[in-house]
Structures are given as C-alpha cells and as structure tokens.
Motif scaffolding. Structure first.
Motif, short mmCIF file in Angstrom:
data_model
loop_
_atom_site.label_atom_id
_atom_site.label_comp_id
_atom_site.label_asym_id
_atom_site.label_seq_id
_atom_site.Cartn_x
_atom_site.Cartn_y
_atom_site.Cartn_z
N PHE A 157 0.83 -1.14 0.09
CA PHE A 157 0.32 -0.07 0.06
C PHE A 157 0.74 1.26 0.01
O PHE A 157 1.81 1.33 0.63
CB PHE A 157 -1.05 -0.16 1.34
CG PHE A 157 -1.91 -1.13 1.21
CD1 PHE A 157 -3.37 -0.96 0.75
CD2 PHE A 157 -1.78 -2.27 1.84
CE1 PHE A 157 -4.08 -1.86 0.68
CE2 PHE A 157 -2.81 -3.27 1.86
CZ PHE A 157 -3.76 -3.17 1.13
N HIS A 158 0.34 2.29 -0.65
CA HIS A 158 0.99 3.54 -0.66
C HIS A 158 0.75 4.10 0.74
O HIS A 158 0.05 3.78 1.52
CB HIS A 158 0.46 4.62 -1.80
CG HIS A 158 0.88 4.07 -3.05
ND1 HIS A 158 2.15 3.79 -3.61
CD2 HIS A 158 -0.12 3.57 -4.21
CE1 HIS A 158 1.97 3.28 -4.99
NE2 HIS A 158 0.55 3.05 -5.17
N GLN A 159 1.45 5.38 0.96
CA GLN A 159 1.30 6.00 2.39
C GLN A 159 -0.24 6.29 2.41
O GLN A 159 -0.68 6.50 3.86
CB GLN A 159 1.98 7.07 2.35
CG GLN A 159 3.76 6.86 2.56
CD GLN A 159 4.48 7.81 2.72
OE1 GLN A 159 3.97 9.29 2.58
NE2 GLN A 159 5.62 7.81 3.09
N ASP A 160 -0.87 6.94 1.46
CA ASP A 160 -2.52 7.22 1.61
C ASP A 160 -3.24 5.89 1.46
O ASP A 160 -4.63 5.97 1.67
CB ASP A 160 -2.66 8.04 0.48
CG ASP A 160 -2.49 7.37 -0.91
OD1 ASP A 160 -2.38 6.12 -0.87
OD2 ASP A 160 -3.10 8.02 -1.95
N ARG A 161 -2.68 4.84 1.97
CA ARG A 161 -3.32 3.36 1.97
C ARG A 161 -4.17 3.05 0.80
O ARG A 161 -4.87 1.91 0.95
CB ARG A 161 -4.35 3.59 3.15
CG ARG A 161 -4.06 3.86 4.54
CD ARG A 161 -2.83 3.09 4.90
NE ARG A 161 -3.29 1.59 4.96
CZ ARG A 161 -2.17 0.72 5.11
NH1 ARG A 161 -0.93 0.78 4.79
NH2 ARG A 161 -2.67 -0.61 5.13
N SER A 162 -3.89 3.73 -0.47
CA SER A 162 -4.01 3.10 -1.43
C SER A 162 -3.25 1.79 -2.11
O SER A 162 -2.29 2.05 -1.84
CB SER A 162 -4.38 4.15 -2.56
OG SER A 162 -2.96 4.68 -3.05
N PRO A 163 -3.83 1.13 -2.72
CA PRO A 163 -2.86 -0.33 -3.23
C PRO A 163 -2.13 0.08 -4.25
O PRO A 163 -2.42 0.80 -5.02
CB PRO A 163 -4.13 -1.23 -3.43
CG PRO A 163 -5.38 -0.68 -3.97
CD PRO A 163 -5.33 0.84 -3.14
N THR A 164 -1.04 -0.51 -4.24
CA THR A 164 -0.19 -0.33 -5.37
C THR A 164 -0.83 -1.30 -6.66
O THR A 164 -1.54 -2.15 -6.48
CB THR A 164 1.26 -1.25 -5.14
OG1 THR A 164 0.99 -2.53 -4.84
CG2 THR A 164 2.00 -0.44 -3.85
N PRO A 165 -0.36 -0.97 -7.81
CA PRO A 165 -1.10 -1.79 -8.90
C PRO A 165 -1.12 -3.36 -8.59
O PRO A 165 -1.90 -3.84 -9.14
CB PRO A 165 -0.01 -1.29 -9.95
CG PRO A 165 0.47 0.02 -9.82
CD PRO A 165 0.61 0.05 -8.38
N MET A 166 0.19 -3.69 -8.29
CA MET A 166 0.10 -5.33 -8.35
C MET A 166 -0.57 -5.61 -7.27
O MET A 166 -1.16 -6.84 -7.30
CB MET A 166 1.56 -5.56 -7.90
CG MET A 166 1.96 -7.04 -7.86
SD MET A 166 3.65 -7.55 -7.39
CE MET A 166 3.77 -9.19 -7.44
N MET A 167 -0.77 -4.98 -6.07
CA MET A 167 -1.86 -5.17 -4.89
C MET A 167 -3.12 -5.28 -5.52
O MET A 167 -3.92 -6.13 -5.45
CB MET A 167 -1.40 -4.64 -3.75
CG MET A 167 -2.58 -4.37 -2.87
SD MET A 167 -2.74 -6.11 -1.82
CE MET A 167 -1.44 -5.75 -0.56
N ALA A 168 -3.51 -4.14 -6.12
CA ALA A 168 -4.88 -4.12 -6.73
C ALA A 168 -5.16 -5.12 -7.65
O ALA A 168 -6.48 -5.35 -7.68
CB ALA A 168 -5.12 -2.72 -7.29
N GLU A 169 -4.43 -5.79 -8.32
CA GLU A 169 -4.74 -6.71 -9.55
C GLU A 169 -4.82 -8.02 -8.74
O GLU A 169 -5.29 -8.87 -9.39
CB GLU A 169 -3.67 -6.79 -10.50
CG GLU A 169 -3.71 -5.29 -11.39
CD GLU A 169 -2.63 -5.22 -12.49
OE1 GLU A 169 -1.75 -6.44 -12.49
OE2 GLU A 169 -2.43 -4.33 -13.08
N SER A 170 -4.31 -8.36 -7.57
CA SER A 170 -4.29 -9.39 -7.01
C SER A 170 -5.49 -10.23 -6.49
O SER A 170 -6.31 -9.44 -6.32
CB SER A 170 -3.27 -9.53 -5.96
OG SER A 170 -3.67 -8.98 -4.76
N LEU A 171 -5.43 -11.59 -6.74
CA LEU A 171 -6.84 -12.30 -6.25
C LEU A 171 -7.00 -11.86 -4.87
O LEU A 171 -8.27 -11.82 -4.52
CB LEU A 171 -6.49 -13.80 -6.42
CG LEU A 171 -7.68 -14.58 -6.05
CD1 LEU A 171 -9.00 -14.49 -6.90
CD2 LEU A 171 -7.27 -16.12 -5.99
#
Length: 279
Positions: A157-171
């Motif tokens: 996660f980024h500092q603003d708690r949004s997911p990184t692209p790899m995280m967001a695409e994960s199952l």
C-alpha cells in the motif's frame, strides 16, 4: 549514641519529612495497586476467552460475540485444506502465496487445478490482506521473478493506504475488498459462496474446476507413500501444473545446516536483509 539518634529521629524537624514521605509512598501504592488490579482483571478476562471467539463492539457501541471463524470452518466441514498443516513445507506455501498474490485470471488458471474453494480472512484486524505482502515475498523466494526485489516492495500500500498496482490486481486483494471501493471479483472465475456474519471470513467457489486434475489427484496410484501400504502418502501436483511447478526454485534457509548452500540463496538473503533494514 543510640539515645542521641532516637532523640534526633523524634525531633519535629525530622518527623514531618518522614510523615510526608510515608504519605507519598502510601498514595503511590494505592494508585499502582488499583492499576494492577484493573490490569489483572483485564488480563484474566482475555486469557479466559477462547481465541476463536471474541468480544467486540459495533459502531453503535453494542457489544457482540464474533464467532465468524468457527462459523466459517463449520461451513467448510469435511473439506480438505491444502494450506492448514502444511506450513512446514515452504515450497508448498510459496506456491499458494504465489497464486493468491497473482492477478485474478492467472490465479484462476492455477487454482482450478488445486481446489474447489478459496477461503480468505477479511474485515481488517490482522486479516489476509495485512499478511499479503509476506505471502508475496514467500512466493517470490521460490518463484523467481514474481516480484522485482526480494522484499516485494511493489506489492503493498502507498502512504495514503491506496493499493499499489500489483496489489490491486491480485486475487487476494479482490476477494478481501470485494464490495468496497468499487472492487469486484470476476464471477467467471470465482463466485462468492459464503460470508460469515460479521464479514471476517469469505469463501469463494472456484469456477470451471478441472475434473481431469481432480480425478488425477484422487487416484491412489498418483500418491507417493514413504513405504508400501503406509498411511503417510503425500500427494502430487496434477500434470496440468507441472509447467508452473517446474519454475520454482527450492528455498534454502541459511539456518538449515542439512542443505548445501548456493550463491543464489546467499545473495538473495543478503539483498533481502539489506532492503528490510532500510538499505
């Protein structure tokens, strides 16, 4: 000498400081005694509560008993888990971690040869999403190239708690966050089959499970027993996964004196420790 000391101790100038010190010590004792009493009762309450069930409060301050975990595993009863009891097998856990932290379509192409359902812990508080960066790192330690570095810094996660692209695409992210922040699970691959009362556990049914792989795994002839007729017979991955399994590199822990070390493992460990140390 003793008479002189006795007189000095009973002089007004000497009695007052001692009385004051006694009062201070008494006050401190009662303050800490009360804190110790409160702590002891709190500790006793926590220790006497079963870990699989616990008390919690809703936003309206209503106290509840969260029984989600027992409820979920009761729903899954009589189904064999391919994760629980296998934590000693680093390569197997790495395989599961690699699948869970892969993009949804890729994860399904592998999971359909292994399982009928995928269970995830959700709802925050140490759920699978919180553990997922570690799962990615374990997967990367056996499947080179899953991440760009040993610590899988791009999975998180980024500092603003949004997911990184790899995280967001994960199952795993999609299953844990489905229904929130616009996140959805592709029902062509997985379908929500069960959600516990307070959303702590979710179970997804794997769509288009490979019957060929299921039949192959169920065939006793494909089990490897430590001796003929033995009760201990470890399973094997179905042929459909052999190309994927062949890419893994057995992880060699530096602490394992029974395994011959190699340059790759040494460098991987050094780079991991350097990055984890902030280097």
């Amino acid at each position: 000498m003793s008479s002189s000391l006795h007189e000095k101790l009973h002089e007004p100038a000497s009695v007052k400081p001692r009385l004051l010190a006694g009062l201070v010590l008494t006050f401190v004792f009662f303050v800490y005694a009360d804190q110790f009493y409160q702590y002891s009762h709190l500790f006793a309450e926590r220790s006497s509560s079963p870990q699989i069930m616990f008390k919690a409060r809703l936003q309206n301050n209503k106290e509840i008993i969260v029984d989600d975990y027992r409820e979920a595993y009761h729903w899954l009863r009589k189904r064999t888990s391919i994760a629980d009891g296998n934590t000693w097998n680093h390569e197997h856990i790495a395989t599961l971690g690699r699948i869970l932290t892969a993009p949804e379509a890729e994860a399904h192409s592998l999971a359909r040869h292994l399982a009928d359902y995928v269970l995830v812990w959700a709802g925050g508080g140490g759920d699978d999403l919180a553990k997922s960066p570690h799962l990615a790192r374990i997967g990367n330690s056996v499947y080179p190239g899953h991440c760009s570095d040993p610590t899988c810094s791009q999975f998180g996660f980024h500092q603003d708690r949004s997911p990184t692209p790899m995280m967001a695409e994960s199952l795993l992210f999609k299953m844990c966050m489905a229904g929130q922040m616009g996140v959805t699970v592709n029902e062509t691959f997985f379908q929500l089959a069960f959600t516990s009362k307070y959303g702590k556990v979710r179970v997804f049914k794997v769509k288009k499970v490979s019957k060929k792989s299921k039949d192959w795994v169920a065939d006793p002839a494909n089990r490897v027993c430590d001796a003929p007729g033995s009760w201990f017979c470890s399973g094997q991955y179905p042929p459909a996964l052999q190309e994927f399994i062949s890419k893994r590199r057995d992880f060699k822990q530096l602490e394992d004196f029974n395994v011959k070390k190699d340059t790759h493992s040494q460098k991987y460990h050094e780079e991991y420790m350097r990055r984890m140390g902030g280097g």
